[in-house]
Design a protein around this motif. Sequence first.
Motif, short mmCIF file in Angstrom:
data_model
loop_
_atom_site.label_atom_id
_atom_site.label_comp_id
_atom_site.label_asym_id
_atom_site.label_seq_id
_atom_site.Cartn_x
_atom_site.Cartn_y
_atom_site.Cartn_z
N GLY A 197 63.67 -5.52 8.54
CA GLY A 197 63.16 -6.85 8.04
C GLY A 197 63.25 -7.88 9.55
O GLY A 197 62.32 -8.50 9.52
N ASN A 198 64.21 -7.59 10.18
CA ASN A 198 64.31 -8.39 11.46
C ASN A 198 63.06 -7.96 12.59
O ASN A 198 62.70 -8.65 13.34
CB ASN A 198 65.49 -8.15 12.10
CG ASN A 198 66.59 -8.84 11.32
OD1 ASN A 198 67.03 -8.26 10.33
ND2 ASN A 198 66.95 -9.72 11.96
N ILE A 199 62.25 -6.69 12.48
CA ILE A 199 61.28 -6.47 13.12
C ILE A 199 60.14 -6.58 12.52
O ILE A 199 59.36 -7.09 12.77
CB ILE A 199 61.67 -4.78 13.42
CG1 ILE A 199 62.86 -4.88 14.53
CG2 ILE A 199 60.30 -4.33 14.32
CD1 ILE A 199 63.08 -3.25 15.04
N ALA A 200 59.88 -6.02 11.15
CA ALA A 200 58.56 -6.03 10.60
C ALA A 200 58.60 -7.31 9.35
O ALA A 200 57.59 -7.71 9.54
CB ALA A 200 58.85 -4.88 9.49
N GLY A 201 59.82 -7.62 8.90
CA GLY A 201 59.74 -9.07 8.30
C GLY A 201 59.38 -10.24 9.06
O GLY A 201 58.45 -10.91 8.39
N ALA A 202 59.93 -10.50 10.05
CA ALA A 202 59.51 -11.52 10.96
C ALA A 202 57.97 -11.65 11.09
O ALA A 202 57.25 -12.62 11.21
CB ALA A 202 60.27 -11.84 12.18
N ALA A 203 57.41 -10.32 11.50
CA ALA A 203 56.23 -10.14 12.12
C ALA A 203 55.14 -10.51 10.79
O ALA A 203 54.15 -10.97 10.86
CB ALA A 203 56.04 -8.79 12.57
N THR A 204 55.43 -9.93 9.50
CA THR A 204 54.71 -10.14 8.15
C THR A 204 54.82 -11.94 8.12
O THR A 204 53.63 -12.34 7.73
CB THR A 204 55.72 -9.54 7.16
OG1 THR A 204 55.34 -8.09 7.59
CG2 THR A 204 54.57 -9.90 6.05
N ALA A 205 56.08 -12.41 8.15
CA ALA A 205 55.93 -13.77 7.91
C ALA A 205 54.88 -14.79 8.88
O ALA A 205 54.28 -15.48 8.51
CB ALA A 205 57.38 -14.17 8.01
N LEU A 206 55.13 -14.17 10.41
CA LEU A 206 54.14 -14.95 11.30
C LEU A 206 52.81 -14.66 10.98
O LEU A 206 51.73 -15.23 10.97
CB LEU A 206 54.54 -14.19 12.57
CG LEU A 206 55.66 -14.87 13.22
CD1 LEU A 206 56.09 -14.17 14.18
CD2 LEU A 206 55.36 -16.59 13.82
N ALA A 207 52.38 -13.25 10.76
CA ALA A 207 50.95 -12.99 10.19
C ALA A 207 50.43 -13.46 8.91
O ALA A 207 49.04 -13.92 9.11
CB ALA A 207 50.96 -11.41 10.30
N ILE A 208 51.09 -13.91 7.98
CA ILE A 208 50.52 -14.47 6.94
C ILE A 208 50.79 -15.93 7.10
O ILE A 208 49.86 -16.62 6.63
CB ILE A 208 51.55 -13.98 5.49
CG1 ILE A 208 51.05 -12.19 5.63
CG2 ILE A 208 50.73 -14.51 4.41
CD1 ILE A 208 51.73 -11.51 4.40
N GLY A 209 52.08 -16.54 7.06
CA GLY A 209 52.27 -17.79 7.13
C GLY A 209 52.06 -18.56 8.51
O GLY A 209 52.14 -19.84 8.59
N GLY A 210 51.86 -17.89 9.35
CA GLY A 210 51.53 -18.41 10.81
C GLY A 210 53.02 -18.95 11.58
O GLY A 210 53.99 -18.74 10.99
N PRO A 211 53.01 -19.21 12.68
CA PRO A 211 54.19 -19.81 13.40
C PRO A 211 55.10 -20.59 12.74
O PRO A 211 56.15 -20.70 12.77
CB PRO A 211 53.86 -20.40 14.66
CG PRO A 211 52.45 -19.82 14.99
CD PRO A 211 51.73 -19.89 13.62
N GLY A 212 54.65 -21.49 11.80
CA GLY A 212 55.19 -22.61 11.09
C GLY A 212 56.33 -21.91 10.33
O GLY A 212 57.47 -22.51 9.56
N ALA A 213 56.31 -20.56 9.77
CA ALA A 213 56.97 -20.00 9.07
C ALA A 213 58.49 -19.91 9.51
O ALA A 213 59.33 -19.96 8.83
CB ALA A 213 56.34 -18.71 8.58
#
Length: 455
Positions: free
Chosen positions: A83-99
């Motif tokens: 999740g530290n590699i894939a999860g953060a990336a998913t949050a950024l891709a969907i929620g944008g940098p503000g996530a």
Amino acid sequence: METLNNIVLTIQNYMSNYVLIIALLGAGLWFSFRLGFIQVRGFGEGMRRTFGGLFSKKGEAGADGMSSFQALATAIAAQVGTGNIAGAATALAIGGPGAIFWMWIAAFLGMATIYAEAIMAQKYKTVGADGQVTGGPVYYIRAAFKGTFGKVLAGIFAILITLALGFMGNAVQSNSIAASFHTAFGIPQWIMGLVVAVIAIFVFMGGMKRIAKVTETIVPLMAALYIVGSLIVIIYNYKNIPYAFASIFIGAFSPSSVVGGAAGATVKLALTKGVARGLFSNEAGMGSTPHAHAVAKVNHPVEQGFVAMTGVFIDTFIVLNLTALVILTTKSIPTGKTGAELSQYAFSTLYGKGGAIFVAICMFFFAFSTIIGWYFFGQANIKYLFGPKAVKIYSVAAAVCVFLGSLAEVDLVWNMADCFNSLMVVPNILALFALSKVISQVHEDYFKNFKKIKK
């Protein structure tokens, strides 16, 4: 199967988007205020105890438990996963940098919750029939709710965490390793799965002592590798660091104002994805890491509470933040990629083909350490449900799941793992709220009595 999968997805979406955010943020706020923002007041003490543990004497834990640092290493092994590699990336891709901003908020509040979990795990730990110290939410759930209700709630928690982490969750982690190595090196997934399963069962069969030795060795090494590799990329793109932080703060409240942000990102998406990813990454309030903190040898429960908070800080504010900054400084979000693929792309902007190899190696360490940590959490609950004699059967079954998980993704299994992971939060949070007075008493005892005597 499709109908069952849809039911599981419906439950999981409701849990992750509403119940968990309210419950976990609520718990974080409650314990932050009730304990006088211990995550701020106790931060220095937590860092001292954590990094002092790197140089502690061997064998300090004795034969029936772990040292404070070994317990933290086991907890971090579970917290720092794919999740530290894939999860953060998913949050950024969907929620944008503000996530990322909301991820920070979730982690800050979560530090107070995990402090409460750790001191309750310490207070209600016990010695099992095998002579080893054991503990976790099942024991403080029973303390919070007497009689049949407590037994049923503890039993439900034990079953959910064993299925979610010990079996299904470890299959997910194994699949991440196998898939990343197949991408980077062309190794067939079943071969990688077999290798991981063999190494895993060797560690499992060694019991608590071998698990402690493996985690206290792997965790510092994997953290150092990822920190150095990430910092090189971030420093290379140092001109974009101001942009990265600006996009995080602006994106938290006005996602559409961020140039190159995620298409369609809104404040709601930034908040929900950031909070959900932060909570799931650091596991504060989920009832998993207390199993590791319960077996630590400390003089007072609060001492392990300090250490537990540091685990959340390392997971989110260091490791997960580095992933986010690598992606943001390389301006990789507009590529349209998500998950591990987005992280691999970001690293490849500097390392080329070596980016996929670097991510694969880090994925191995992160995911394998999580397999060890999650196995240990499941083991504590297998002992509670069936006794120590069932552990060997559980070890073999967990290793089989590790191998099978590498073969292919099965949507139902993956979704059930997430769903059970979410559901087990409910009995844990209920118990913590019910034990609020006890948590405060143990907390105050340390500062009013124990700390003065120690001086």
